[in-house]
Design a protein around this motif. Structure first.
Motif, PDB file in Angstrom:
ATOM      1  N   GLY B 202      94.164  32.541 106.568  1.00 31.72           N
ATOM      2  CA  GLY B 202      94.671  31.329 106.574  1.00 31.72           C
ATOM      3  C   GLY B 202      96.140  31.772 106.570  1.00 31.72           C
ATOM      4  N   LYS B 211      89.052  37.007  95.126  1.00 34.51           N
ATOM      5  CA  LYS B 211      89.419  35.536  95.088  1.00 34.51           C
ATOM      6  C   LYS B 211      88.201  34.929  94.442  1.00 34.51           C
ATOM      7  CE  LYS B 211      92.240  32.850  98.245  1.00 34.51           C
ATOM      8  NZ  LYS B 211      92.631  31.867  99.036  1.00 34.51           N
ATOM      9  N   ASN B 355      89.427  28.744 101.028  1.00 38.10           N
ATOM     10  CA  ASN B 355      89.564  29.698 101.901  1.00 38.10           C
ATOM     11  C   ASN B 355      89.909  28.977 103.193  1.00 38.10           C
ATOM     12  OD1 ASN B 355      87.445  31.768 100.137  1.00 38.10           O
ATOM     13  ND2 ASN B 355      89.479  32.241 101.072  1.00 38.10           N
ATOM     14  N   ASN B 356      90.419  29.728 104.276  1.00 41.19           N
ATOM     15  CA  ASN B 356      90.600  29.213 105.604  1.00 41.19           C
ATOM     16  C   ASN B 356      89.315  29.203 106.290  1.00 41.19           C
ATOM     17  OD1 ASN B 356      91.145  30.811 108.546  1.00 41.19           O
ATOM     18  ND2 ASN B 356      92.496  28.975 108.162  1.00 41.19           N
ATOM     19  N   THR B 359      87.990  32.193 107.836  1.00 44.96           N
ATOM     20  CA  THR B 359      87.568  33.407 106.620  1.00 44.96           C
ATOM     21  C   THR B 359      86.077  32.756 106.362  1.00 44.96           C
ATOM     22  OG1 THR B 359      89.707  33.205 105.752  1.00 44.96           O
ATOM     23  CG2 THR B 359      88.163  34.220 104.288  1.00 44.96           C
TER      24      THR B 359
HETATM   25  C1  LIG Z   1     103.795  26.208 104.500  1.00 47.64           C
HETATM   26  C2  LIG Z   1     102.419  26.491 104.298  1.00 47.64           C
HETATM   27  C3  LIG Z   1     101.240  26.092 105.155  1.00 47.64           C
HETATM   28  C4  LIG Z   1      99.930  26.579 105.391  1.00 47.64           C
HETATM   29  N1  LIG Z   1      99.210  26.210 106.210  1.00 47.64           N
HETATM   30  C5  LIG Z   1      98.061  26.701 106.249  1.00 47.64           C
HETATM   31  C6  LIG Z   1      96.981  26.147 107.063  1.00 47.64           C
HETATM   32  O1  LIG Z   1      97.349  25.270 108.089  1.00 47.64           O
HETATM   33  N2  LIG Z   1      95.795  26.559 106.926  1.00 47.64           N
HETATM   34  C7  LIG Z   1      95.175  27.778 106.059  1.00 47.64           C
HETATM   35  O2  LIG Z   1      94.065  27.922 106.101  1.00 47.64           O
HETATM   36  N3  LIG Z   1      96.268  28.089 105.293  1.00 47.64           N
HETATM   37  C8  LIG Z   1      97.569  27.431 105.421  1.00 47.64           C
HETATM   38  N4  LIG Z   1      98.463  28.255 104.208  1.00 47.64           N
HETATM   39  C9  LIG Z   1      97.729  29.265 103.562  1.00 47.64           C
HETATM   40  C10 LIG Z   1      97.082  28.575 102.241  1.00 47.64           C
HETATM   41  O3  LIG Z   1      98.232  28.183 101.095  1.00 47.64           O
HETATM   42  C11 LIG Z   1      96.252  29.457 101.417  1.00 47.64           C
HETATM   43  O4  LIG Z   1      96.668  30.612 101.503  1.00 47.64           O
HETATM   44  C12 LIG Z   1      94.910  29.637 102.311  1.00 47.64           C
HETATM   45  O5  LIG Z   1      94.444  28.307 102.549  1.00 47.64           O
HETATM   46  C13 LIG Z   1      93.817  30.537 101.456  1.00 47.64           C
HETATM   47  O6  LIG Z   1      92.789  30.870 102.420  1.00 47.64           O
HETATM   48  P1  LIG Z   1      92.350  32.301 103.008  1.00 47.64           P
HETATM   49  O7  LIG Z   1      92.750  33.169 101.684  1.00 47.64           O
HETATM   50  O8  LIG Z   1      91.118  32.147 103.437  1.00 47.64           O
HETATM   51  O9  LIG Z   1      93.441  32.518 103.843  1.00 47.64           O
HETATM   52  C14 LIG Z   1      99.782  27.509 104.246  1.00 47.64           C
HETATM   53  C15 LIG Z   1     100.487  28.028 103.360  1.00 47.64           C
HETATM   54  C16 LIG Z   1     101.732  27.672 103.253  1.00 47.64           C
HETATM   55  C17 LIG Z   1     102.929  27.967 102.309  1.00 47.64           C
END
Ligand SMILES: Cc1cc2nc3c(=O)[nH]c(=O)nc-3n(C[C@H](O)[C@H](O)[C@H](O)COP(=O)(O)O)c2cc1C
Lengths: 192, 631
Positions: B202, B211, B355-356, B359
């Motif tokens: 993400g 995590k 999670n994204n 992911t």
């Molecule tokens: C402003 C901002 C926008 C974000 N947009 C997304 C997004 O559109 N999709 C996403 O998966 N994570 C986004 N993130 C990251 C999430 O905060 C988070 O880290 C993520 O969902 C964690 O999943 P992961 O560990 O699988 O990446 C964004 C973070 C910030 C600061």
């Protein structure tokens, strides 16, 4: 959020308010729609956003009586609900056009000159971003990314994506829609 | 091979039988194995971009043509998810032959059926082909766009019918869930996730196994699993394609995590701009529930798990995890200070694993094929593959999955097919508004989380916009900062006010009104916003400015010092002239000019009075013969 658009929207919303007195009740069909959702989905305040989606899908926008009704049903104050409505770009308190133009302003479209698409729309139907034509046929918004980067620059008209736009295509598209609406209205009038 | 499953729930035996029966033909469809006896099928891309190019009508035309031919009833048309090469859409593949057809329309559909299926002759004019140096003509999966990819997250996209549970199961779908329910204990799964080296796709790249462990160890008997499908970065469409093309892979990943961390309820947060993703995910959820793969007592294991969809409402900041959780709770999506992290206190204050989409899609392959297999792909600290959405000034716009550590040059020149129109590759913008620009000079650096950060950008969610020499880097930085000004939630002043001040400065620069001191202010302000903002949005907001200042300082200097835009994009800095040769004397420019600077007689060359010109560019945009020039 989105402070500029919000001010524009608020200014636009105000003149509409006199026709929409604060004590006016929501339409019975809207009330029924909202109550049916609440019956089918027991829960609390987390139902607010799905409910707003429902109402806007049904009405095209979120007039104040509906905001107040939803607030009452969920035990929130109208201000709390309005705060949510104004926070999210997707929700609108002003009616939109019959054809909702959403010009993609994603990076790919930007790099391929989406700005010219907005200009072409303005030149053709005289409205800018956040505005509705006087006949409520067209409304124009910018959206973040339609995920149609392969078609850049692109715009969505209601739920159809149109890609590879340039000035001429935009003009033809809009003129085509105007003609189509006229024809549809004429047919409709005939049937009445 | 159209499969409709019985309305009753499935047991492990039924799943195994389905795999036995359908796996081989599906492998042939995916091009993973030769199976000449596999049934003839026509695969039509029903991904978002191809649908916008009317691929649904193409699929219908193929069906009509087949029905009218002597092959009626023998060839099935399968509407699959995104195949990746959006530029060439609508795409049609003749399977198991592996012949790809591009830009197919109704007429093309008839020719494919008559000439190829019935006549046995490939339709050369429509065939996807690439000439490589040396004059060889590559076709099908051998074109560089496909040949260089390694598909893990996208393993089923473009192969299966997205909502067909049977086809997903046949691709070893829900087998990893079975293993986790009946064979592996939770610690072994977490250990595998950790050893695989999978990091969050993400944006932030946090180690996924770690995590999961935090959430597993967090005290509490109610926990939640969340899938972040907000995908707010403009220019990114990986998550959309996954949700549209292989929704069961997300469901399975979430169910596995539910078992491991002890959660019974999951939410997928999808942005409202993706109606097709919402529809297909909803269908997949219903099918999984009906088959007993979600709900109570899954496969007789005693494990209960279900998933609900939550639809976003158009706020970029809701991609940030704490904001997203508040949005699910029905509130304004404003970020919260961390700690507490969602793993400790997330949805309704309960431990929450978020999670994204991409992911989640990577979870089952790691469990089935092993951590070591996954960790063998990629670089020292970034393992596996990454999906990128390739767009901008590039020939092959589309979706690609490549091993971590691949160079930007390979992506742009080989997979992407280079820059169209004979222009020069200038830079790649990665990571969306939070990211930055990697200059062409760094194109040979292996791409991973660390290298991109060292270059002043970030991996982000995988949007990769290719820029050519006509992109003004100052104007690009202004575009992103304007985006962030609008999307800042307003909660913390560094972000709310700081981005606004940055935008004012950038506007001054693009109008040629700034002085050298403004560049220093911009830089120090940017560093200040990075350090003091509450959430990732503000902390990364200055990246676009700082990375372009770092790599393209001369371009800023030209705007400030010489009042010149080297890329010829900043209207206020351009001098407009009319070239005699193409000018047809149509007078459109004179009509459009708001300051009366253009004069000339009809059918004669027009001229612009530079003293009256206000640099609005109106003449340039109306000129039908490209006679107006701006430098
Ligand atoms: C402003 C901002 C926008 C974000 N947009 C997304 C997004 O559109 N999709 C996403 O998966 N994570 C986004 N993130 C990251 C999430 O905060 C988070 O880290 C993520 O969902 C964690 O999943 P992961 O560990 O699988 O990446 C964004 C973070 C910030 C600061």
């Amino acid at each position: 959020m989105n402070a500029r658009n919000e001010t524009v929207n608020a200014e636009r919303a105000l003149p509409a308010r006199p026709g929409e007195p604060l004590d006016e009740a929501a339409e019975p069909t809207t009330v029924e729609l909202i109550d049916a959702y609440l019956r089918d989905h027991p829960g609390g305040g987390e139902r607010l956003i799905p409910l707003l989606h429902r109402a806007q899908e049904h009405l095209g926008y979120l007039p104040f009586p509906v905001i107040r009704l939803i607030a009452g049903r969920l035990g929130l104050s109208p201000v709390q609900v309005f705060g949510v409505v104004s926070f999210y770009h997707f929700f609108t308190t002003v009616p939109r056009g019959r054809y909702q133009l959403k010009v993609c302003m994603g990076t790919a479209c930007f790099v391929r000159h989406a700005g010219a698409v907005v200009e072409a729309i303005h030149d053709t139907i005289g409205i800018g971003v956040g505005e509705v034509t006087a006949d409520r046929l067209f409304s124009l918004e910018q959206v973040r990314c339609l995920g149609a980067c392969g078609l850049a620059p692109a715009m969505m008209i209601n739920s159809d994506v149109h890609g590879h736009l340039n000035r001429t295509r935009v003009r033809k598209l809009l003129q085509g829609l105007r003609a189509q609406a006229k024809k549809a209205d004429a047919v409709g009038a005939d049937h009445e | 091979m159209s499969e409709t499953l019985p309305a009753t729930t499935l047991d492990r035996g039924a799943l195994a039988a389905l795999r036995l029966r359908l796996a081989a033909p599906l492998r042939a469809r995916a091009g993973e194995a030769d199976a000449p006896q596999a049934p003839r099928e026509l695969l039509v891309c029903a991904g978002g971009a191809c649908i916008s190019c009317h691929s649904v009508a193409v699929a219908d035309a193929l069906e009509t043509a087949v029905a009218a031919s002597r092959l009626a009833g023998q060839v099935r048309v399968v509407r699959v998810g995104c195949m990746g090469l959006c530029e060439a859409g609508p795409l049609v593949v003749v399977s198991p032959d592996g012949v790809y057809y591009q830009k197919v329309d109704g007429d093309g559909a008839r020719r494919i059926v008559e000439q190829h299926l019935v006549g046995g002759q490939v339709v050369r004019e429509l065939e996807l082909a690439a000439e490589v140096p040396g004059g060889e003509r590559l076709t099908g999966r051998r074109v560089p766009f496909f040949a260089q990819q390694v598909k893990i997250a996208l393993r089923n996209c473009g192969v299966i019918e997205p909502t067909s549970l049977a086809e997903y199961v046949a691709r070893d779908g829900y087998l990893a869930l079975e293993r986790v329910l009946f064979e592996l204990d939770a610690d072994a799964v977490i250990d595998a996730m950790k050893r695989s080296g999978l990091r969050g796709r993400g944006g932030a790249g946090f180690p996924t196994g770690m995590k999961w462990q935090f959430v597993r160890e967090a005290p509490g008997d109610e926990k939640f699993i969340v899938c972040n499908g907000d995908e707010g970065d403009p220019g990114a469409f990986m998550d959309r394609s996954l949700l549209e093309g292989d929704p069961h892979s997300i469901i399975e990943g979430m169910a596995i995590a539910g078992r491991v961390v002890g959660a019974r309820q999951g939410f997928v947060y999808v942005r409202a701009e993706y109606p097709l993703a919402i529809e297909r995910l909803g269908q997949a959820l219903a099918a999984a529930r009906a088959a007993g793969l979600l709900g109570r007592h899954i496969l007789g294991s005693g494990f209960d798990f279900d998933i609900e969809i939550r639809i976003g409402a158009g706020a970029f900041v809701c991609g940030e995890e704490t904001a997203l959780l508040r949005s699910i709770e029905g509130k304004r999506g404003t970020p919260q200070p961390r700690p507490p992290f969602p793993a400790q206190q997330g949805l309704w204050g309960k431990p929450t694993l978020i999670n994204n989409v991409e992911t989640w899609a990577g979870v089952s392959p790691i469990i089935l094929r092993g951590a070591a297999w996954f960790a063998a792909i990629g670089t020292a600290r970034s393992k596996g593959t990454k999906v990128f959405a390739l767009a901008g000034a590039i020939r092959n716009t589309g979706l690609v999955e490549v091993p971590m550590g691949i160079s930007l040059r390979t992506i742009v020149e080989e997979i992407g097919g280079g820059i169209p129109g004979g222009r020069a590759f200038k830079a790649a913008q990665s990571g969306g508004p939070s990211g930055g620009c990697v200059p062409a000079a760094a194109a040979d650096v292996p791409i991973d989380y660390e290298s991109l950060q060292e270059l002043g950008s970030i991996m982000g969610s995988g949007g990769l916009i290719i820029l050519d020499d006509r992109t003004c880097m100052v104007e690009l930085a202004r575009f992103f900062v304007e985006f962030l000004v609008e999307e800042s939630c307003g909660k913390c002043p560094p972000c709310r006010i700081g981005t606004r001040v940055m935008l004012n400065l950038l506007e001054k620069i693009t109008k040629g009104e700034a002085g050298p001191a403004d560049l220093d202010t911009l830089e120090s302000l940017g560093r200040h916003i990075q350090r003091t903002s509450l959430c990732g949005l503000g902390q990364t907001a200055p990246n676009a400015v700082l990375s372009t200042l770092r790599h393209f300082r001369t371009e800023y200097d030209a705007h400030v010092g010489e009042g010149r835009c080297p890329a010829g994009q900043c209207k206020a800095l351009l001098t407009y002239t009319i070239a005699a040769e193409p000018c047809s004397g149509c007078a459109l420019c004179a009509k459009a000019c708001p300051s009366g600077a253009i004069t000339g007689e009809i059918k004669h060359v027009h001229t612009i009075n530079q003293d009256l010109c206000i640099h609005c560019g109106a003449c340039l945009s109306v000129c039908p013969t490209d006679a107006v020039q701006a430098v």
